[in-house]
Motif scaffolding. Structure first.
Motif, PDB file in Angstrom:
ATOM      1  N   THR B   2       0.095  -2.020   8.875  1.00  0.00           N
ATOM      2  CA  THR B   2       1.467  -1.915   9.398  1.00  0.00           C
ATOM      3  C   THR B   2       1.978  -0.475   9.274  1.00  0.00           C
ATOM      4  OG1 THR B   2       2.516  -2.384   7.278  1.00  0.00           O
ATOM      5  CG2 THR B   2       1.905  -4.278   8.621  1.00  0.00           C
ATOM      6  N   PRO B   3       2.995  -0.133  10.057  1.00  0.00           N
ATOM      7  CA  PRO B   3       3.544   1.231   9.989  1.00  0.00           C
ATOM      8  C   PRO B   3       3.975   1.620   8.580  1.00  0.00           C
ATOM      9  CG  PRO B   3       4.436   0.075  11.874  1.00  0.00           C
ATOM     10  CD  PRO B   3       3.642  -0.936  11.098  1.00  0.00           C
ATOM     11  N   ALA B   4       4.607   0.684   7.878  1.00  0.00           N
ATOM     12  CA  ALA B   4       5.038   0.980   6.506  1.00  0.00           C
ATOM     13  C   ALA B   4       3.839   1.252   5.613  1.00  0.00           C
ATOM     14  CB  ALA B   4       5.856  -0.186   5.953  1.00  0.00           C
ATOM     15  N   ALA B   5       2.797   0.442   5.766  1.00  0.00           N
ATOM     16  CA  ALA B   5       1.586   0.632   4.962  1.00  0.00           C
ATOM     17  C   ALA B   5       0.951   1.986   5.269  1.00  0.00           C
ATOM     18  CB  ALA B   5       0.588  -0.492   5.240  1.00  0.00           C
ATOM     19  N   GLU B   6       0.973   2.341   6.529  1.00  0.00           N
ATOM     20  CA  GLU B   6       0.432   3.629   6.945  1.00  0.00           C
ATOM     21  C   GLU B   6       1.168   4.779   6.260  1.00  0.00           C
ATOM     22  OE1 GLU B   6      -2.529   5.394   8.505  1.00  0.00           O
ATOM     23  OE2 GLU B   6      -2.189   3.369   9.290  1.00  0.00           O
ATOM     24  N   ARG B   7       2.495   4.666   6.229  1.00  0.00           N
ATOM     25  CA  ARG B   7       3.297   5.704   5.583  1.00  0.00           C
ATOM     26  C   ARG B   7       2.990   5.766   4.088  1.00  0.00           C
ATOM     27  NH1 ARG B   7       7.802   3.115   8.171  1.00  0.00           N
ATOM     28  NH2 ARG B   7       8.968   3.225   6.214  1.00  0.00           N
ATOM     29  N   VAL B   8       2.883   4.597   3.491  1.00  0.00           N
ATOM     30  CA  VAL B   8       2.566   4.534   2.059  1.00  0.00           C
ATOM     31  C   VAL B   8       1.241   5.237   1.779  1.00  0.00           C
ATOM     32  CG1 VAL B   8       1.861   2.992   0.188  1.00  0.00           C
ATOM     33  CG2 VAL B   8       3.881   2.450   1.550  1.00  0.00           C
ATOM     34  N   LEU B   9       0.254   4.951   2.591  1.00  0.00           N
ATOM     35  CA  LEU B   9      -1.078   5.515   2.387  1.00  0.00           C
ATOM     36  C   LEU B   9      -1.069   7.036   2.552  1.00  0.00           C
ATOM     37  CD1 LEU B   9      -3.787   4.462   1.593  1.00  0.00           C
ATOM     38  CD2 LEU B   9      -4.329   4.043   3.985  1.00  0.00           C
ATOM     39  N   ILE B  29       5.856   6.868  -4.933  1.00  0.00           N
ATOM     40  CA  ILE B  29       5.174   6.716  -3.645  1.00  0.00           C
ATOM     41  C   ILE B  29       6.038   5.906  -2.683  1.00  0.00           C
ATOM     42  CG2 ILE B  29       3.175   5.701  -2.477  1.00  0.00           C
ATOM     43  CD1 ILE B  29       1.593   6.209  -5.080  1.00  0.00           C
ATOM     44  N   ALA B  30       6.559   4.789  -3.182  1.00  0.00           N
ATOM     45  CA  ALA B  30       7.365   3.913  -2.340  1.00  0.00           C
ATOM     46  C   ALA B  30       8.599   4.642  -1.812  1.00  0.00           C
ATOM     47  CB  ALA B  30       7.764   2.659  -3.119  1.00  0.00           C
ATOM     48  N   GLY B  34       9.744   5.897   2.023  1.00  0.00           N
ATOM     49  CA  GLY B  34      10.860   5.147   2.590  1.00  0.00           C
ATOM     50  C   GLY B  34      10.582   3.654   2.633  1.00  0.00           C
ATOM     51  N   VAL B  35      10.029   3.170   1.543  1.00  0.00           N
ATOM     52  CA  VAL B  35       9.570   1.785   1.490  1.00  0.00           C
ATOM     53  C   VAL B  35       9.907   1.237   0.108  1.00  0.00           C
ATOM     54  CG1 VAL B  35       7.402   0.537   1.133  1.00  0.00           C
ATOM     55  CG2 VAL B  35       7.729   1.879   3.205  1.00  0.00           C
ATOM     56  N   LEU B  40       5.141  -2.216  -0.712  1.00  0.00           N
ATOM     57  CA  LEU B  40       3.898  -1.597  -1.175  1.00  0.00           C
ATOM     58  C   LEU B  40       2.963  -2.644  -1.773  1.00  0.00           C
ATOM     59  CD1 LEU B  40       3.642   1.745  -3.109  1.00  0.00           C
ATOM     60  CD2 LEU B  40       2.320  -0.212  -3.842  1.00  0.00           C
ATOM     61  N   TYR B  41       3.528  -3.519  -2.609  1.00  0.00           N
ATOM     62  CA  TYR B  41       2.675  -4.509  -3.261  1.00  0.00           C
ATOM     63  C   TYR B  41       2.256  -5.617  -2.300  1.00  0.00           C
ATOM     64  CZ  TYR B  41       2.561  -2.550  -7.885  1.00  0.00           C
ATOM     65  OH  TYR B  41       2.286  -1.734  -8.947  1.00  0.00           O
ATOM     66  N   ASP B  42       3.104  -5.918  -1.292  1.00  0.00           N
ATOM     67  CA  ASP B  42       2.696  -6.888  -0.270  1.00  0.00           C
ATOM     68  C   ASP B  42       1.486  -6.375   0.506  1.00  0.00           C
ATOM     69  OD1 ASP B  42       4.631  -8.657  -0.985  1.00  0.00           O
ATOM     70  OD2 ASP B  42       6.003  -8.190   0.654  1.00  0.00           O
ATOM     71  N   ARG B  43       1.464  -5.072   0.753  1.00  0.00           N
ATOM     72  CA  ARG B  43       0.387  -4.491   1.582  1.00  0.00           C
ATOM     73  C   ARG B  43      -0.881  -4.205   0.795  1.00  0.00           C
ATOM     74  NH1 ARG B  43       1.222  -6.934   4.359  1.00  0.00           N
ATOM     75  NH2 ARG B  43       3.435  -7.312   4.697  1.00  0.00           N
TER      76      ARG B  43
END
Lengths: 185, 185
Positions: B2-9, B29-30, B34-35, B40-43
């Motif tokens: 997902t886009p959020a996961a991508e940003r996190v990574l 990191i979160a 912007g997450v 973060l933990y869901d992904r």
DNA sequence: CTTCGAGTAAACCGACCGGTATGGTTACTA
DNA sequence: TAGTAACCATACCGGTCGGTTTACTCGAAG
């Protein structure tokens, strides 16, 4: 260096190297050394200072080890003596270095260039380079500085790769390359 | 992904590499991505899994970079192509690797052999060794495995020493040694 | 039109972090 | 004998750690 401080430094050396610097708390070091945190802070002032002491102490042991191995035999050709550094490394890895170069590892954990440990790291590598250069000069090669640089690269590379476990005979391999390099210099 | 996961990574990649793994909390990191921590933990499930993802992602970028540099030019002598790996390393260091090999650094911080990131580290080195072996085979040397091992040692050594800042021209030096090594194989 | 995955917001958990404070004990030394 | 350095024991500080929980919003696909 008081007896308690000595114990702290010894324990810190083991815990820092085995687990990584950030992963070890001062509380664990103190209790393992049979010392209170107060004593630890009275002797070393801060964790960062203790880290620097740990690296310094390890550097001293490393230098002594290298010099002992290289200069143990009396009469020996300079080229062979230069290659003894690789034997020293192999012994060091087997006996004290299962987790790789403590200075490279510490560098990974200390991104702040102003950290007191960073000086020790730089000096450790600098010393080895100078030592190699001195030995190379005694061999009588055309460009001792260049040869010393190449050998340092080989040593650091052998240390890393043999630690990572991808190449078992990395040090021996590096020594062969070094031999060839010395002969053609 | 997902886009959020991508940003996190992406953020994790930067923070982990720049500051060291243990020094960076998931909260940082979160927020930087912007997450929320929940996302973060869901992904990713855990920080350890995120670390493994970070290493995997970086390995992918590294492999692509090496292959791009080595195989960009069409017709070229195999020996010269083999040496292009050192050019790839030099570019990589200049552009993405100021703090040294992320895998060596991660290895320093992950002493537990069962950590999911350890597999990625091993695979990264293994791939490079295999890649060098393939290129060495195309050159037609007598012992491609041995040459590949020597080159891996040189590459890792050049990476470490140039990072530590003791030897500025370490990669170029290693390339010269490699050239000589290939010619005499 | 509803279901559902992806996301936000915010509080919360126990544990640990580096570091400090107070106070008391031992042993050597001037 | 008085002073001092080295040590132990305990409690505490504010802050952060990795990880969980509850409640809610939103947009898209069936």
């Amino acid at each position: 260096m008081t007896p308690a401080a000595e114990r702290v430094l010894e324990v810190a050396g083991k815990l820092f190297y085995d687990n990584g610097i950030h992963a070890v708390g001062v509380e664990a070091i103190a209790s393992e050394a049979g010392v209170t945190k107060k004593t630890l802070y009275d002797r070393f002032g801060s964790k960062d200072a203790l880290i620097a002491h740990y690296l310094r102490r390890r550097d001293e042991r490393w230098r002594e080890h290298v010099i002992r191995v290289v200069e143990q035999r009396g009469r020996i050709a300079p080229a062979r003596r230069l290659l003894l550094v690789f034997d020293a490394l192999e012994q060091w890895i087997a006996e004290e270095n299962p987790r790789g170069c403590a200075f490279v590892n510490a560098h990974a954990e200390l991104p702040d260039a102003a950290h007191p440990g960073r000086d020790v790291i730089r000096e450790q590598k600098q010393w080895l380079l100078e030592y190699l250069r001195t030995l190379a000069r005694e061999v009588g090669v055309r460009n001792p500085r260049k040869l010393a640089t190449s050998l340092l690269v080989l040593i650091e590379g052998a240390n890393v790769t043999s630690t990572l476990g991808v190449v078992p005979g990395a040090v021996g391999n590096a020594k062969e390359v070094a031999k060839q390099l010395i002969e053609s210099s």
